[in-house]
Write an enzyme that holds these catalytic residues in place. Structure first.
Site, PDB file in Angstrom:
ATOM      1  N   HIS A 142       1.373  -4.833  -1.481  1.00 34.38           N
ATOM      2  CA  HIS A 142       0.711  -3.620  -0.984  1.00 34.38           C
ATOM      3  C   HIS A 142       1.094  -3.468   0.486  1.00 34.38           C
ATOM      4  O   HIS A 142       1.365  -4.471   1.167  1.00 34.38           O
ATOM      5  CB  HIS A 142      -0.801  -3.849  -1.130  1.00 34.38           C
ATOM      6  CG  HIS A 142      -1.679  -2.687  -0.804  1.00 34.38           C
ATOM      7  ND1 HIS A 142      -1.993  -2.335   0.488  1.00 34.38           N
ATOM      8  CD2 HIS A 142      -2.343  -1.816  -1.599  1.00 34.38           C
ATOM      9  CE1 HIS A 142      -2.820  -1.297   0.470  1.00 34.38           C
ATOM     10  NE2 HIS A 142      -3.037  -0.958  -0.785  1.00 34.38           N
ATOM     11  N   ASP A 219      -3.077 -12.517  -0.770  1.00 34.44           N
ATOM     12  CA  ASP A 219      -3.853 -11.281  -0.841  1.00 34.44           C
ATOM     13  C   ASP A 219      -4.579 -11.261  -2.190  1.00 34.44           C
ATOM     14  O   ASP A 219      -3.961 -11.067  -3.237  1.00 34.44           O
ATOM     15  CB  ASP A 219      -2.882 -10.092  -0.706  1.00 34.44           C
ATOM     16  CG  ASP A 219      -3.578  -8.751  -0.891  1.00 34.44           C
ATOM     17  OD1 ASP A 219      -4.760  -8.718  -1.275  1.00 34.44           O
ATOM     18  OD2 ASP A 219      -2.915  -7.718  -0.649  1.00 34.44           O
ATOM     19  N   GLN A 222      -6.727  -7.770  -5.648  1.00 32.85           N
ATOM     20  CA  GLN A 222      -6.737  -7.373  -7.064  1.00 32.85           C
ATOM     21  C   GLN A 222      -7.009  -8.542  -7.989  1.00 32.85           C
ATOM     22  O   GLN A 222      -7.097  -8.353  -9.206  1.00 32.85           O
ATOM     23  CB  GLN A 222      -5.383  -6.719  -7.436  1.00 32.85           C
ATOM     24  CG  GLN A 222      -5.078  -5.463  -6.667  1.00 32.85           C
ATOM     25  CD  GLN A 222      -5.974  -4.278  -7.040  1.00 32.85           C
ATOM     26  OE1 GLN A 222      -6.676  -4.287  -8.063  1.00 32.85           O
ATOM     27  NE2 GLN A 222      -5.986  -3.254  -6.208  1.00 32.85           N
ATOM     28  N   LYS A 245     -13.817  -3.605  -4.356  1.00 32.07           N
ATOM     29  CA  LYS A 245     -13.171  -3.663  -5.677  1.00 32.07           C
ATOM     30  C   LYS A 245     -13.924  -4.604  -6.617  1.00 32.07           C
ATOM     31  O   LYS A 245     -13.547  -4.761  -7.772  1.00 32.07           O
ATOM     32  CB  LYS A 245     -11.713  -4.113  -5.517  1.00 32.07           C
ATOM     33  CG  LYS A 245     -10.858  -3.108  -4.720  1.00 32.07           C
ATOM     34  CD  LYS A 245      -9.413  -3.538  -4.666  1.00 32.07           C
ATOM     35  CE  LYS A 245      -8.643  -2.915  -3.533  1.00 32.07           C
ATOM     36  NZ  LYS A 245      -8.280  -1.513  -3.722  1.00 32.07           N
ATOM     37  N   CYS A 383       0.474   2.720  -2.423  1.00 26.02           N
ATOM     38  CA  CYS A 383       0.650   1.903  -1.203  1.00 26.02           C
ATOM     39  C   CYS A 383       1.643   0.772  -1.439  1.00 26.02           C
ATOM     40  O   CYS A 383       1.434  -0.365  -0.961  1.00 26.02           O
ATOM     41  CB  CYS A 383      -0.673   1.335  -0.705  1.00 26.02           C
ATOM     42  SG  CYS A 383      -1.854   2.590  -0.244  1.00 26.02           S
TER      43      CYS A 383
HETATM   44  N1  PLP Z   1      -3.867  -5.412  -1.107  1.00 24.68           N
HETATM   45  C1  PLP Z   1      -3.886  -4.942  -2.361  1.00 24.68           C
HETATM   46  C2  PLP Z   1      -3.075  -5.626  -3.416  1.00 24.68           C
HETATM   47  C3  PLP Z   1      -4.641  -3.813  -2.677  1.00 24.68           C
HETATM   48  O1  PLP Z   1      -4.641  -3.329  -3.909  1.00 24.68           O
HETATM   49  C4  PLP Z   1      -5.398  -3.185  -1.649  1.00 24.68           C
HETATM   50  C5  PLP Z   1      -6.176  -1.961  -1.931  1.00 24.68           C
HETATM   51  O2  PLP Z   1      -5.862  -1.191  -2.807  1.00 24.68           O
HETATM   52  C6  PLP Z   1      -5.362  -3.731  -0.363  1.00 24.68           C
HETATM   53  C7  PLP Z   1      -4.584  -4.847  -0.130  1.00 24.68           C
HETATM   54  C8  PLP Z   1      -6.141  -3.137   0.768  1.00 24.68           C
HETATM   55  O3  PLP Z   1      -7.501  -3.324   0.559  1.00 24.68           O
HETATM   56  P1  PLP Z   1      -8.562  -2.659   1.572  1.00 24.68           P
HETATM   57  O4  PLP Z   1      -8.126  -1.257   1.788  1.00 24.68           O
HETATM   58  O5  PLP Z   1      -9.837  -2.773   0.833  1.00 24.68           O
HETATM   59  O6  PLP Z   1      -8.535  -3.437   2.814  1.00 24.68           O
END
Ligand code: PLP
Length: 425
Positions: A142, A219, A222, A245, A383
């Site tokens: 992401h 990270d 998900q 999430k 993203c």
């Molecule tokens: N990393 C992954 C794999 C994500 O799917 C997301 C959000 O969709 C994020 C990071 C960013 O999360 P946040 O916007 O809640 O900080």
């Protein structure tokens, strides 16, 4: 509210024991008030859970009750409300630590994964990386796990190197291990892909990285909604998670880090709460994790997150994993029957996220027509521009499921997809 609370508590079971019965998923679904609304005069089908999850009434009630009965700032007052608010906030930290499988004392509460990764970038990578050293990231990251590293690379002279994927959307592990050269100082990798659904073998990857002296940042955005987490067993150096999430409020999340690394790191953001003593000449910083928690946090949000974690624990993450595997298999089977439909991400180990395209139909057009049928799916690049570039497509549709979705919704979604496609000719 009490009716739904009763429904929720009656529906949840201890599913982690061999003798437990399967949870009553239909009753669990009734805990989510938003799922009963209509969109464009059709019953809502919410398949955008990878974007954000819906909230059960228990979470909504916890936030409401906090503001009605306990609202005060944390750690700043000796009065009753101040200590109740602090207990509630620290209680959420402990619950999140248990949910993630870590000891609570190294868990930094923050606004989400984006903040957590930036914290590592600015407080660990910026002071530690040197020109020519390498930050290894995977193709399926992401933007939250790419852009902060680019900003650090620009400032340190380090460079980004990409660990590639295989056509089925799994990581090319052989190439990844080969890429772990002495120049690599940091590996930033997702536990589960938000586009492909791929579950990466992070335990094995972090073990190899550790042997090679590479600091690992996982990270978990998900992974947390779909899998029972055991961060201690993964053996990473940092693990980031986001609360919205996992049925919690927006603006909540956490970074777990190895205590020795966190202790050696300078603060990221300065202000109140993160200090022990301040003069105009000098400041001594608070202990980990408070050193990284400047300012007033999202207290009510974390109270809500605590309620969300109680809720998920009640349902059981193992039961959620099994339920979503069933839903994923059903959805995949139905989509595979549609002529001209291509699924992106067919790795053997997947979470309930399906990205796809239908020949001759633009993803945004399909998403707009699906919305008219009450279906919420995401269309676009999710993203993850570099990942879509790998597949050579400008956008995909993404249907992402949660345990509160149903087999009937999958069938209605597929019917709506056929209708939308027919309208596009
Ligand atoms: N990393 C992954 C794999 C994500 O799917 C997301 C959000 O969709 C994020 C990071 C960013 O999360 P946040 O916007 O809640 O900080």
């Amino acid at each position: 509210m009490s009716t739904s609370e009763n429904i929720g508590s009656a529906a949840v079971q201890d599913t982690d024991t061999a003798t437990a019965q399967a949870p009553d998923w239909n009753r669990i679904r009734m805990d989510f008030p938003l799922l009963t609304r209509a969109v464009n005069d059709k019953p809502l089908i919410y398949f955008d859970n990878a974007n954000t999850s819906q909230k059960p009434v228990q979470v909504i009630a916890a936030v409401d009750s906090f503001y009605r009965n306990q609202n005060a700032n944390v750690s700043r007052a000796v009065h009753a409300l101040g200590s109740e608010a602090t207990d509630a906030y620290e209680g959420a930290r402990n619950k999140l630590a248990r949910f993630m499988g870590v000891r609570g004392d190294a868990l930094i509460l923050c606004s989400g994964t984006t903040f957590a990764i930036n914290l590592v970038a600015y407080a660990w990578a910026l002071p530690n990386l040197k020109p020519g050293e390498v930050i290894l990231v995977s193709r399926m990251e992401h933007h939250a796990n790419i852009v902060p590293w680019q900003l650090i690379a620009q400032r340190t002279g380090a460079r980004i190197q990409v660990a590639e994927i295989l056509p089925d959307g799994s990581l090319d592990l052989e190439a990844l291990y080969k890429a772990m050269t002495p120049q690599v100082k940091l590996l930033a990798i997702t536990h589960v892909s938000n586009v492909l659904g791929t579950v990466n073998p992070v335990r094995e990857i972090c073990r190899a990285a550790r042997k090679a002296g590479i600091v690992t940042v996982v990270d978990g955005s998900q992974a947390a909604p779909h899998l029972p987490l055991d961060v201690a067993a993964i053996g990473c150096d940092f693990y980031a998670a986001t609360g919205h999430k996992i049925c919690g409020p927006t603006g909540t999340g956490a970074l777990w880090g190895r205590r020795e690394l966190l202790q050696a790191m300078p603060p990221f953001i300065g202000g109140g709460e993160m200090i022990k003593e301040v003069s105009f000449e000098h400041t001594t910083f608070n202990d980990v994790p408070y050193k990284f928690e400047a300012g007033t946090p999202n207290i009510a949000g974390f109270v809500g997150l605590g309620a969300a974690l109680d809720y998920l624990e009640g349902v059981g993450m193992a039961a959620i994993r099994a339920r979503e595997a069933e839903l994923l298999a059903h959805l995949t089977e139905e989509l595979n029957r549609i002529e001209g439909l291509r699924i992106f991400g067919t790795a053997p180990d997947k979470a309930a996220v399906v990205s796809f395209l239908i020949e001759g139909a633009h993803a945004h057009d399909l998403a707009t027509l699906l919305d008219l049928e009450g279906v919420a799916v995401r269309s676009g690049q999710h993203c993850a521009h570099p990942l879509l570039q790998y597949f050579g497509v400008a956008a995909t549709l993404r249907a992402s499921l949660a345990f509160y979705n149903t087999h009937e919704e999958i069938e209605d979604f597929v019917a709506a997809l056929h209708k939308a496609r027919a309208l596009l000719g």
